[in-house]
Write a protein that holds these residues in place. Structure first.
Motif, short mmCIF file in Angstrom:
data_model
loop_
_atom_site.label_atom_id
_atom_site.label_comp_id
_atom_site.label_asym_id
_atom_site.label_seq_id
_atom_site.Cartn_x
_atom_site.Cartn_y
_atom_site.Cartn_z
N LEU A 164 -22.62 58.67 27.71
CA LEU A 164 -21.90 59.82 27.13
C LEU A 164 -21.97 61.07 28.01
O LEU A 164 -21.50 62.14 27.61
CB LEU A 164 -22.44 60.11 25.73
CG LEU A 164 -22.23 58.99 24.70
CD1 LEU A 164 -22.84 59.37 23.35
CD2 LEU A 164 -20.75 58.67 24.53
N SER A 188 -18.62 62.88 28.52
CA SER A 188 -17.76 62.86 27.33
C SER A 188 -16.87 64.10 27.24
O SER A 188 -15.98 64.17 26.39
CB SER A 188 -18.60 62.70 26.07
OG SER A 188 -19.45 63.79 25.92
N ASN A 193 -16.09 57.00 25.18
CA ASN A 193 -17.27 57.54 25.89
C ASN A 193 -16.89 58.74 26.77
O ASN A 193 -17.72 59.60 27.03
CB ASN A 193 -17.90 56.46 26.77
CG ASN A 193 -18.72 55.47 25.95
OD1 ASN A 193 -19.03 55.72 24.79
ND2 ASN A 193 -19.08 54.35 26.56
N GLY A 221 -21.28 59.48 18.18
CA GLY A 221 -21.59 58.67 19.36
C GLY A 221 -21.74 57.19 19.06
O GLY A 221 -22.07 56.41 19.95
#
Lengths: 315, 315, 315
Positions: free
Chosen positions: B28, B31, B60, C36
């Motif tokens: 991540l 992101s 992601n 997430g």
């Protein structure tokens, strides 16, 4: 605005067009507006532009977006009242509409004309039943008789490309091998009735659109005469309205050619897409600089976005 | 990087593999990169791994992701120039590609080989037309002749599991009841040409891949001999390239078995999946500790993510 | 909670119902929980309520949500061990389950009964294989023998509408033209076994549900007698369990009518939907004030959300 089923659901078309052009400059400006809210896009028919542009518009507004292909993913719906449902249809629209409304804040629907039952198509049984039972705002993503998101995108596009205050705009029928609905043409006509323009519809005799929609619009059966000095030429096929859903003519006489475009005032070529090349319009015309079909398609995002924005502001 | 149509579109494969392994530790981390941007995934064919892993990779990176099954949800596309479109195809790729590019910042496409027209397959008419007309970055999610996201995932997986600097890698044909495309094998071969490895292709005579791709790769028609001391055995079926799309052999001689694996240097078993058990490979091999097919599939996320990252950084 | 395959996977049904009612008051309270993380919704069968409500629940929890129609978008799966996969099935569930688990943190699955092979249906081969191989939490979105998200929504709805501590609840069979699975009825019965209620099942002879599920529930073959003083009437069709998957009766004797409702204690009408009007139940009953089918459907969001919440908290 509560629902957007028809171009006339807009309070003020001209103002909305200006707002759309503003929105386009900063498309993420209102990305807070849809936060925590959900839109369902229900497709009873195929779609490319509407599918992608409406999702894009929803994302630009921060809306959660759930897409469903009703035909292949859900249950076949019954729309008639009082029926004994012992045939193929396993859910009534009364339940479907009310249930969907439990999971989202607004719903957009694509449901084409049958082209077999004029009265039912005019009644807009899918949209009107959803409107009646869902109790949440409904957006028309092309229904039996109208495609007002397309018409609004068309209006935005003409505003961007017009070079005179009162352009001449021609809606011309063109040939097509299959029977197509009247929705795009209908909404374009309704939209033009709200514009400052010299508006002419041209088509072969027998291809008159619904007179309840065309009202006193000028109809010219001579396509070439219609094109003289046109600033915008909007080409579209539709099947017969009188002989409902019939294809009475499919030869290439009415195809849009470069020669015909020469009759115009350096006119712009418009079409809602998808378009069959060398059937509706020659390669030469659609590939020319005067073709603004891609810009039209681009404005689908902003017509959807301004409509969703107005509905969200009113929720 | 602008487009990712072929493994050779990467500046530096080895560096990209290292970057992928880094990315995997903190998936991540980037992101923010896709924020406010949209990717369209267009599927002209079925998909499991590619569908899910590319969506995961996009998420992601913070990208909005719009998935469309072009075949069932959109319009049938015409790819030829100058055609009179009066048959089943209702939209030309020229419009479709340009229109889709209005709604997204990059587009990923899956369009398998026809296996009937070698020349058109080699021309990659779907991807190349989208590249030509869309004007935005195109990512190959398996095309007629290549599957470079798979090949990059394969490279990442071999890097993770290799125990020697220059491993012996064998690409082995295996039987299959249906005619399959060459895309996975082609991209694997192209990827291996960029690696430090002792690379051998083994298949029955008549199953030679496109010589424009295999170039001077070593070909060994004796499968058992090819397997000797192999560190990685990559098994895959493909139909004949010479007798284009034909299945000339489907008995189980070339199936990968535990006995054959004994010839290797404690070799790892690889396959892109889906795999037909006891046709391509025995249960014993795929269920063994030396099978790394799931780890390979897992790396599909990171091959997609590093590719999308490189494209986003260059937008 | 790790998996949710059966209503009995809940530690404490009554407490969960109360928690769901709390959650409903502030559905975005736990929108940080899924951040997430990704859920895959895999549909082997059509769906309206489950499709939309589970997506809504996932969004409310901040989960990324990837939806896949396995039948039309993926590969046909093999579930048997040791098979030579040279027929139509191109991927084994062993790989599919493990691979999907690489891309998401939990997976929800809809896979209906075959109604042809009672033993395989009872084995729940789809869910149990995914549970065995995926190694991540599995949620049942209606399986061969159960629909526990529906049963939990039913429990929430009854809690909201009950007017007495120990209501009389009747599960009544009703006619239907096609063979339907037992999943909804089974999970409703299992859920009722955890409630303080006077619970009666009524159906024609020969329509007994699986005795392993009904255990010592009271069965009354006289529908009218069963309805006497009922507080809730839950109507549902199912095909024969004994003569597995057969439709032995489809006349309208067992349809729920207003006259029958008069026998109840001002009872509420419940159904999981979709429902065939005037086959399962008359318009008069489903359109009456005592019909709570829409409220039931609305609770599908909260049953899914509390289940996903419990799984996320335990990840």
């Amino acid at each position: 605005m509560r629902h957007y089923l028809n171009i006339n659901d807009l309070d003020d078309l001209k103002k909305t067009v200006q707002e759309s052009i503003e929105l386009k400059k900063n498309e993420l400006e209102f990305s807070f507006l849809g936060k925590g809210k959900t839109i369902c896009l229900l497709f009873f028919n195929n779609s490319l532009r509407t599918r992608l542009s409406t999702q894009k518009a929803a994302q630009n507004l921060g809306l959660n977006c759930i897409v469903m292909n009703f035909g292949s993913e859900g249950w076949e719906l019954e729309f008639e009242d009082g029926v004994v449902m012992n045939q193929s249809k396993s859910e009534h629209v009364k339940e479907a509409a009310k249930v969907i409304a439990q999971y989202c804040d607004l719903v957009a629907i694509r449901a084409f004309a049958s082209l077999t039952d004029k009265e039912k198509d005019k009644e807009e049984i899918v949209l009107e039943n959803f409107k009646k039972y869902a109790g949440i705002p409904i957006v028309n993503m092309e229904s039996a008789t109208g495609h007002p998101l397309q018409a609004l995108a068309d209006a935005i596009t003409m505003e961007e490309y017009k070079t005179t205050h009162k352009p001449k705009v021609v809606l011309s029928w063109a040939p097509h091998p299959k029977a197509l609905p009247h929705a795009v043409a209908n909404s374009f006509v309704e939209m033009m009735q709200l514009q400052d323009a010299d508006f002419v519809i041209t088509h072969p005799e027998g291809y008159e659109l619904d007179p309840d929609i065309t009202k006193n619009c000028k109809i010219e059966y001579n396509q070439k005469k219609a094109f003289e000095n046109a600033d915008f030429v909007y080409v579209k096929n539709w099947s017969s309205f009188k002989e409902y859903g019939e294809v009475m003519k499919s030869d290439s006489d009415w195809m849009l050619t470069a020669d015909k475009m020469k009759l115009t005032n350096n006119g712009k070529f418009m079409h809602c897409l998808p378009v069959r090349r060398n059937v509706i319009v020659t390669d030469e015309v659609i590939d020319s600089e005067n073709s603004i079909v891609i810009q039209q398609a681009n404005n689908r995002t902003y017509s959807a976005q301004i409509v969703l924005k107005k509905i969200l502001e009113n929720l």
